[in-house]
Design an enzyme around this catalytic site. Structure first.
Site, short mmCIF file in Angstrom:
data_model
loop_
_atom_site.label_atom_id
_atom_site.label_comp_id
_atom_site.label_asym_id
_atom_site.label_seq_id
_atom_site.Cartn_x
_atom_site.Cartn_y
_atom_site.Cartn_z
N CYS A 243 42.65 40.50 31.84
CA CYS A 243 42.63 40.43 33.29
C CYS A 243 41.66 39.74 33.69
O CYS A 243 41.06 38.76 33.14
CB CYS A 243 42.32 41.99 33.74
SG CYS A 243 40.78 42.88 33.39
N CYS B 39 47.06 41.78 34.89
CA CYS B 39 46.38 41.10 36.27
C CYS B 39 47.25 40.10 36.56
O CYS B 39 47.52 39.18 35.62
CB CYS B 39 44.94 40.88 36.14
SG CYS B 39 44.47 40.01 37.79
N CYS C 130 46.18 32.69 32.11
CA CYS C 130 46.00 32.93 30.66
C CYS C 130 46.77 31.57 29.93
O CYS C 130 47.64 31.44 30.30
CB CYS C 130 46.73 34.11 30.26
SG CYS C 130 46.43 34.83 28.66
#
Length: 263
Positions: A124, A197, A204
Site C-alpha cells: 500500500c 491501495c 508498484c
C-alpha cells in the site's frame, strides 16, 4: 407447492451466472478487483455491454463497486465471494436437498504441511495500516508457513496505532514492526504481489519470475481521521475486509504450492 407440469424458475444466482459474459466477468473478478476499462480489455467486449452486465451483477448482490482513491472518475469492481458461496449453496438445495453445502463452514487455514515456502508481498502507500494488517493476518492464518512481507510506495515513519490495536484485539502483536519502502525489496522474488491501495497499484513495479499480481481496492482507514484521532471503526471494517480476502486467498496459495511441487 408446484402443480404437476409446473417447473420452478432457476435460482437467481443460476440465472445471473449462466450468461457467458457474466460468467467471464465473475471469473476475472474472482482473482482481482478491476476497473471497467480493464475488464473490457480482459473479456474483449464493448464497454457499454460490460457495464450493462456489471450493473446486473451488482443488482444481484454478487459484485460491489468502490470509487478509486487514485482517480475519482474510476471505480473498482469487487466480487463478494462469501455471497457467491451462499448463493451456490441455495442453488444446490433448490435442485435437491442432498446437494446442500454449508456455506458457513470456514475455509480451512493452511495448517497443512507446505512442500515449498510460498512468498507473498502486500503493498500500500504508507505501509502503516492496510498492508501490515494483511501481512500479519496471512502469517497468522498460515502459522508462519508462508513467507509474507509488506511494503509501501511512500512509507510512513511508523505503523498507525490503530493498526496495532485492531490486530491486538484478535491476539496478534506487531508493535516492533516498521514500515519499509518497496525499493528495499528490489530483486526479491515473490509468488504473489497484492496491492491494497489504488495509488500504490499505479506505483508498484513489476516483479520477475512469473509473479502473480492481484489488486484489492480497500479504502484507507486513516482517511476517516478527525484531527489526530482516527475513526477506529474504519480500522475494524478494514481488518474484517482484509481477513475475508485472506481466507479466500488461502486455497489459491495451496494451489500455488502444489504447482511448485510438480516436476
Amino acid at each position: 407447492m408446484l402443480s404437476r407440469g409446473q417447473v420452478a424458475a432457476p435460482p437467481a444466482f443460476v440465472r445471473l451466472a449462466a450468461h457467458p459474459l457474466r460468467w467471464r466477468l465473475l471469473t476475472e473478478l474472482a482473482h482481482s478487483d478491476y476497473r471497467v476499462r480493464e475488464l473490457v480489455a480482459r473479456v474483449d467486449q464493448p464497454q457499454n455491454l460490460v457495464s450493462y452486465h456489471l450493473r446486473l451483477l451488482r443488482g444481484g448482490g454478487l459484485v460491489t463497486a468502490t470509487r478509486s482513491s487514485f482517480d475519482g472518475r474510476d471505480s473498482y469492481y469487487h466480487l463478494d465471494l462469501d455471497r457467491c458461496a451462499h448463493a451456490l449453496t441455495d442453488s444446490g438445495a433448490a435442485l435437491h436437498p442432498a446437494l446442500r453445502r454449508v456455506a458457513e463452514t470456514p475455509i480451512p487455514p493452511a495448517e497443512q504441511q507446505w512442500s515449498r515456502r510460498i512468498a507473498v508481498l502486500f503493498v500500500c502507500t504508507g505501509n502503516s495500516a492496510r498492508s501490515p494488517i494483511a501481512e500479519a493476518l496471512l502469517r497468522h492464518h498460515t502459522a508462519g508457513h508462508v513467507a509474507v512481507s509488506s511494503a509501501g510506495s511512500r512509507p510512513k515513519s511508523r505503523l498507525h496505532p490503530n493498526a496495532i490495536r485492531v490486530l491486538r484485539e484478535i491476539g496478534i502483536d506487531i508493535p516492533s514492526q516498521r514500515p519499509q519502502h518497496l525499493d528495499t525489496l528490489a530483486g526479491a522474488t515473490f509468488d504473489h504481489v497484492i496491492t491494497l491501495c489504488d495509488r500504490a497499484r499505479e506505483a508498484c513495479p513489476e516483479f520477475p519470475h512469473r509473479t502473480r499480481r492481484a489488486h484489492w481496492s480497500i479504502p484507507d482507514p486513516t482517511a476517516a481521521e478527525d484531527g489526530d484521532q482516527a475513526d477506529y471503526l474504519a480500522f475494524q471494517r478494514t481488518a474484517a475486509d482484509i481477513d475475508t480476502r485472506i481466507r479466500h486467498l488461502l486455497p489459491v496459495l495451496t494451489a500455488t504450492d502444489q504447482e511448485k511441487d510438480q516436476p
